[in-house]
Write a protein that holds these residues in place. Structure first.
Motif, mmCIF file in Angstrom:
data_model
loop_
_atom_site.group_PDB
_atom_site.id
_atom_site.type_symbol
_atom_site.label_atom_id
_atom_site.label_comp_id
_atom_site.label_asym_id
_atom_site.label_seq_id
_atom_site.Cartn_x
_atom_site.Cartn_y
_atom_site.Cartn_z
ATOM 1 N N ALA A 305 0.827 -1.213 0.000
ATOM 2 C CA ALA A 305 0.000 0.000 0.000
ATOM 3 C C ALA A 305 0.862 1.264 0.000
ATOM 4 O O ALA A 305 0.459 2.297 -0.531
ATOM 5 N N THR A 306 2.042 1.201 0.602
ATOM 6 C CA THR A 306 2.881 2.392 0.721
ATOM 7 C C THR A 306 4.062 2.376 -0.248
ATOM 8 O O THR A 306 4.910 3.258 -0.213
ATOM 9 N N ASP A 307 4.122 1.376 -1.124
ATOM 10 C CA ASP A 307 5.246 1.248 -2.058
ATOM 11 C C ASP A 307 5.188 2.359 -3.119
ATOM 12 O O ASP A 307 4.183 2.483 -3.827
ATOM 13 N N PRO A 308 6.253 3.180 -3.250
ATOM 14 C CA PRO A 308 6.210 4.247 -4.262
ATOM 15 C C PRO A 308 6.121 3.702 -5.694
ATOM 16 O O PRO A 308 5.758 4.441 -6.608
ATOM 17 N N PHE A 309 6.426 2.425 -5.874
ATOM 18 C CA PHE A 309 6.356 1.830 -7.214
ATOM 19 C C PHE A 309 5.082 0.988 -7.384
ATOM 20 O O PHE A 309 5.045 0.073 -8.200
ATOM 21 N N ASN A 310 4.038 1.260 -6.602
ATOM 22 C CA ASN A 310 2.808 0.475 -6.783
ATOM 23 C C ASN A 310 1.952 1.070 -7.913
ATOM 24 O O ASN A 310 2.324 2.068 -8.543
ATOM 25 N N CYS A 311 0.814 0.440 -8.153
ATOM 26 C CA CYS A 311 -0.052 0.811 -9.289
ATOM 27 C C CYS A 311 -0.514 2.262 -9.225
ATOM 28 O O CYS A 311 -0.708 2.916 -10.254
ATOM 29 N N LEU A 312 -0.674 2.788 -8.004
ATOM 30 C CA LEU A 312 -1.161 4.160 -7.844
ATOM 31 C C LEU A 312 -0.031 5.181 -7.758
ATOM 32 O O LEU A 312 -0.276 6.382 -7.671
ATOM 33 N N GLY A 313 1.225 4.719 -7.777
ATOM 34 C CA GLY A 313 2.366 5.608 -7.562
ATOM 35 C C GLY A 313 2.761 6.412 -8.789
ATOM 36 O O GLY A 313 2.216 6.242 -9.891
ATOM 37 N N ALA A 314 3.754 7.292 -8.595
ATOM 38 C CA ALA A 314 4.168 8.240 -9.633
ATOM 39 C C ALA A 314 4.792 7.557 -10.850
ATOM 40 O O ALA A 314 4.817 8.129 -11.937
ATOM 41 N N TYR A 315 5.318 6.345 -10.693
ATOM 42 C CA TYR A 315 6.018 5.692 -11.809
ATOM 43 C C TYR A 315 5.138 4.690 -12.552
ATOM 44 O O TYR A 315 5.576 4.035 -13.480
ATOM 45 N N SER A 316 3.899 4.595 -12.100
ATOM 46 C CA SER A 316 2.949 3.706 -12.764
ATOM 47 C C SER A 316 2.301 4.449 -13.924
ATOM 48 O O SER A 316 2.025 5.645 -13.831
ATOM 49 N N ASP A 317 2.077 3.747 -15.039
ATOM 50 C CA ASP A 317 1.409 4.353 -16.188
ATOM 51 C C ASP A 317 -0.114 4.199 -16.093
ATOM 52 O O ASP A 317 -0.835 4.578 -17.014
ATOM 53 N N ALA A 318 -0.608 3.623 -15.018
ATOM 54 C CA ALA A 318 -2.040 3.348 -14.888
ATOM 55 C C ALA A 318 -2.799 4.551 -14.347
ATOM 56 O O ALA A 318 -2.243 5.373 -13.622
ATOM 57 N N GLY A 319 -4.064 4.634 -14.686
ATOM 58 C CA GLY A 319 -4.952 5.583 -14.031
ATOM 59 C C GLY A 319 -5.518 4.917 -12.790
ATOM 60 O O GLY A 319 -5.484 3.689 -12.686
ATOM 61 N N PRO A 320 -6.051 5.705 -11.832
ATOM 62 C CA PRO A 320 -6.565 5.114 -10.590
ATOM 63 C C PRO A 320 -7.609 4.019 -10.841
ATOM 64 O O PRO A 320 -7.678 3.043 -10.100
ATOM 65 N N ALA A 321 -8.387 4.153 -11.922
ATOM 66 C CA ALA A 321 -9.429 3.158 -12.189
ATOM 67 C C ALA A 321 -8.837 1.796 -12.552
ATOM 68 O O ALA A 321 -9.523 0.783 -12.510
ATOM 69 N N ASP A 322 -7.538 1.776 -12.904
ATOM 70 C CA ASP A 322 -6.903 0.508 -13.273
ATOM 71 C C ASP A 322 -6.358 -0.251 -12.070
ATOM 72 O O ASP A 322 -5.778 -1.318 -12.227
ATOM 73 N N CYS A 323 -6.474 0.327 -10.890
ATOM 74 C CA CYS A 323 -5.789 -0.251 -9.724
ATOM 75 C C CYS A 323 -6.759 -0.878 -8.731
ATOM 76 O O CYS A 323 -6.586 -0.766 -7.512
ATOM 77 N N ALA A 324 -7.792 -1.555 -9.239
ATOM 78 C CA ALA A 324 -8.833 -2.096 -8.357
ATOM 79 C C ALA A 324 -8.270 -3.077 -7.327
ATOM 80 O O ALA A 324 -8.669 -3.055 -6.164
ATOM 81 N N GLU A 325 -7.332 -3.941 -7.749
ATOM 82 C CA GLU A 325 -6.811 -4.941 -6.801
ATOM 83 C C GLU A 325 -6.193 -4.260 -5.584
ATOM 84 O O GLU A 325 -6.382 -4.701 -4.454
ATOM 85 N N LEU A 326 -5.453 -3.197 -5.832
ATOM 86 C CA LEU A 326 -4.798 -2.481 -4.735
ATOM 87 C C LEU A 326 -5.826 -1.719 -3.902
ATOM 88 O O LEU A 326 -5.807 -1.739 -2.673
ATOM 89 N N LYS A 327 -6.768 -1.066 -4.590
ATOM 90 C CA LYS A 327 -7.733 -0.233 -3.872
ATOM 91 C C LYS A 327 -8.662 -1.048 -2.978
ATOM 92 O O LYS A 327 -9.065 -0.602 -1.917
#
Ligand SMILES: [Cu+2]
Lengths: 407, 148
Positions: A305-327
């Motif tokens: 959840a706090t990893d800067p390289f996760n789906c919601l982080g600055a280096y991810s190319d995903a939009g928030p809607a793409d990160c359902a598993e994490l959310k």
């Protein structure tokens, strides 16, 4: 007369009953019910859907990225002693694992090396799922003090020096890294941490970006590693198509399959074409005496959840809607304690030892574990003792061997 | 969601499952979904305050994919219930575990309809989904059965 009449009616009834439970092919010595056929065919590799896209990685399906990733995967310059690459532990000729209980890089790990085939289908990576994408996962071993033992600044420098053009074609021109220290990272060796603190935010960001992109190229390569069909798949496909299954599996293997999807409840967790639900379970696997206590998923949720390289982080190319598993990930509860990711069972008999720290040496002993279902060293085991006979356990083992890869 | 809210949710989950416990023990060694299970996706809530319906956002509901559902809540006379606070829980009565994810209502779609995101099922078999609805007529809940 009367008696013959009854006999005919009875025979008719018996036939109706028989045809009610027999599958299309009457050839099988193990007649399967419709439910069983559904469960079996759902395990076939031919049911594996196309690899879902990874919106967090723009180059996930770019062949040029996969080609770069393949080079990085076996590049020992990406280590502190110049001897360790991903391929040191994930041996391509050994189904991308190393046959060891605990892996050896620049030091020794506390968990067993996981095979890579099909892992691109999993929303969570590592035994505890502390990473939520393949590219983010790849960054872990590079900076682990016992695996590659290096740091992101060194990785970025190697990329800039050795892969300048391939990198630029995929990700744009490299930032100027010449003024950076040789080693710097936000965690790890004290010298590297100290050096990291002297960097400007902009410098940190440019290192992090090259580091993340290296991970994205490696991930593109790993996405091409998929399992190959086995004898079981031929059987399941024949069954699905109503074709003859004779000679594809022995009677013992068929019994094992029946137990796998039935009384053994194996298919609860080892389901789908990869024989895994990609979820986390406490199965009461014993702790290793010399290792620190391992709480599995319970500690990983906070990390991912706090990893800067996760789906919601600055280096991810995903939009928030793409990160359902994490959310919508479950973040607390007893079920997470000492829960580990269900491993795929494809090729399993060919790669002992087993479990997250190689605690169990043979398939026979794994089945003994399921048969007795010991209580968990922490948390609560989901298993119930199977109390199966030696014959049934032997059948289960024989079935698992139908998942062997061709040599 | 706060920790205590989650705990409370967990308790809510135990209530309907508790009711099923006897059946679950009997079914413990049963591998397949009970034949007489009521699979209706439209139900009157336990105390009769609402009628709630569920509609999966994917068809068929595939094991292993995270997806959303739509919930519709009306009063028994068919009036849509707006501004209800709805929580979702669930699990597998035969296996004694909950859902692999923590789904949440993320949007009110109007006319008593709500979007539930983050639903996932990771095993074949009998699942339950319990909606706890706090709306204009008070709190009530409904448990739905699914066979996957
Ligand atoms: Cu289950």
């Amino acid at each position: 007369m009367l008696r013959i009449g009854t006999a005919i009616v009875t025979a008719g009834l018996a036939l109706t009953l028989l045809s009610a439970c027999a599958p299309q092919g009457q050839n099988s010595s193990a007649p399967w019910s419709a439910e069983e056929i559904a469960l079996i065919t759902a395990l076939s590799l031919s049911r594996l859907p196309e690899l879902p896209p990874d919106p967090s990685n723009r180059v996930a399906d770019d062949p040029a990225a996969a080609a770069l990733g393949e080079l990085l995967f076996s590049d020992t310059r990406l280590s502190s002693n110049g001897e360790v690459s991903c391929a040191s532990c994930h041996l391509p000729e050994r189904h991308f694992q190393d046959d060891l209980a605990l892996a050896r890089g620049v030091g020794e790990t506390t968990r067993r090396t996981m095979p890579i085939a099909g892992t691109a289908y999993s929303p969570w990576l590592f035994w505890d799922g502390r990473k939520d994408s393949l590219w983010s996962q790849a960054l872990g071993p590079l900076e682990s003090g016992v695996e590659h033992g290096t740091d992101r600044t060194h990785v970025a420098r190697v990329i800039a020096a050795e892969y300048t053009q391939a990198y630029a074609e995929l990700f744009g021109p490299l930032p100027d890294l010449s003024k950076l220290p040789a080693h710097a990272a936000p965690a790890g060796a004290p010298d590297a941490v100290e050096a990291w603190e002297t960097l400007s935010e902009e410098q940190k960001d440019s290192v992090d970006r090259v580091f993340a992109n290296a991970g994205k190229a490696i991930a593109a390569f790993e996405r091409t590693i998929v399992p190959t069909p086995t004898r079981f798949d031929a059987y399941a496909d024949a069954l699905a198509g109503g074709a003859a299954t004779e000679g594809l599996m022995t009677e013992q293997e068929e019994l094992g399959l029946k137990l796998f999807i039935g009384e053994g409840s194996c298919v609860n967790c080892h389901n789908g074409p990869l024989f895994t639900d990609n979820h986390f379970h406490n199965t009461g696997v014993p702790a290793v005496a010399d290792l620190p206590a391992d709480l599995g998923r319970a500690l990983a949720v906070e990390q991912v959840a706090t990893d800067p390289f996760n789906c919601l982080g600055a280096y991810s190319d995903a939009g928030p809607a793409d990160c359902a598993e994490l959310k919508y990930m479950t973040v607390d509860g007893e079920e997470l304690v000492r829960a580990f990711k269900t491993p795929s069972l494809r090729g399993v008999a060919q790669r002992p030892p087993y479990m997250h720290a190689g605690q169990i040496g043979t398939v026979t002993e794994v089945l003994d574990h399921y048969n007795s279902a010991p209580s968990a060293p922490a948390g609560h085991s989901e298993l119930e003792p199977l109390s199966m006979s030696a014959e049934e356990l032997g059948a289960l083992e024989a079935f698992l061997r139908t998942l062997d890869y061709d040599p | 969601m706060s920790k205590s809210a989650r705990k409370w949710l967990h308790l809510l989950w135990i209530v309907p499952v508790g009711g099923l416990a006897v059946g679950a023990v009997m079914a413990a060694k049963m591998m397949y979904v009970p034949a007489d299970l009521d699979l209706s996706l439209s139900r009157t809530t336990e105390s009769g305050l609402y009628v709630s319906s569920l509609e999966p956002g994917i068809s068929p509901v595939a094991i292993g994919s995270i997806h959303s559902w739509t919930v519709e809540v009306t009063t028994p006379d068919g009036t849509p219930v707006e501004d209800a606070v709805i929580s979702v829980a669930g699990g597998m009565p035969q296996h004694g575990h909950g859902l692999p994810t923590s789904p949440q209502v993320t949007q009110s779609l109007g006319e008593g309809r709500y979007l539930v995101e983050g639903v996932k099922f990771n095993m074949p078999g009998w699942w339950t989904l319990t909606l706890s609805i706090d709306g204009s007529s008070g709190s009530d809940e409904a448990t739905f059965n699914l066979s996957l």
